[in-house]
Design a protein around this motif. Structure first.
Motif, short mmCIF file in Angstrom:
data_model
loop_
_atom_site.label_atom_id
_atom_site.label_comp_id
_atom_site.label_asym_id
_atom_site.label_seq_id
_atom_site.Cartn_x
_atom_site.Cartn_y
_atom_site.Cartn_z
N LEU A 11 30.07 -5.33 26.92
CA LEU A 11 30.83 -6.08 25.92
C LEU A 11 30.65 -7.60 26.47
O LEU A 11 30.58 -8.33 25.71
N VAL A 16 31.70 -10.32 23.73
CA VAL A 16 32.96 -9.79 22.74
C VAL A 16 34.34 -10.19 23.76
O VAL A 16 34.25 -9.83 24.91
N ASP A 143 35.47 -6.95 16.13
CA ASP A 143 34.41 -7.05 17.13
C ASP A 143 34.01 -5.74 17.72
O ASP A 143 32.83 -5.45 18.14
N ALA A 147 30.33 -4.54 18.08
CA ALA A 147 29.71 -4.12 19.38
C ALA A 147 29.25 -2.54 18.94
O ALA A 147 28.06 -2.13 19.82
#
Length: 160
Positions: A11, A16, A143, A147
């Motif tokens: 991440l 993110v 998000d 991801a």
């Protein structure tokens, strides 16, 4: 400071924004996701579990609310397949690189097709496993979807 996991490192590499929440993991409870929600003080509506399954023999990852059940028929349809079954725990650990109870949809060893339950679209954020037992990550739904590299699908068994 929480230790970095392959999921949180993934991440961060993807830039993110997320928050890490930790709780006391108890492997003896029957519903680990519901236990996780209570452990981080969140409603089960916002906490999602990561499940590894197979559709027509191919590995897939699905992320659904912790208090709900996965429909195998809908799972197969979501991935344009004919049949679906849950993956054996040893296979899930081998493919993802995570231990059962700590499987995250982020940073898996092998990238597989992933679907998020469409119910997530109604929420501002979700929490899902952060790559370790007792670790959750909280992030915006958009998000999370980006991801995961997946889409949303109708995955849930009918609530009675």
């Amino acid at each position: 400071m929480t230790k970095t996991t392959p999921a949180t490192a993934f991440l961060k590499r993807k830039n993110v924004t997320f928050e890490t929440l930790v709780y006391d993991y108890d492997p003896s409870v029957s519903k680990l996701g519901v236990h996780a929600a209570a452990g981080v003080g969140e409603s089960t509506d916002y906490v999602f579990k990561t499940l590894m399954a197979e559709v027509d023999g191919k590995p897939v990852c699905v992320v659904i609310p912790v208090a709900r059940e996965l429909s195998m028929k809908k799972l197969a349809a979501a991935f344009s397949g004919k049949s679906a079954k849950m993956m054996k725990p040893a296979d899930a650990e081998r493919i993802t690189g995570f231990r059962v109870g700590g499987i995250s949809p982020f940073g898996q060893r092998k990238q597989v097709s992933t679907a998020l339950a469409r119910e997530a679209l109604e929420l501002p954020y979700i929490l899902t496993n952060g790559g370790g037992r007792g670790i959750q990550v909280k992030l915006a739904v958009a998000d999370a979807l980006e991801a995961m590299g997946g889409g949303t699908a109708d995955l849930l068994a009918s609530a009675d």
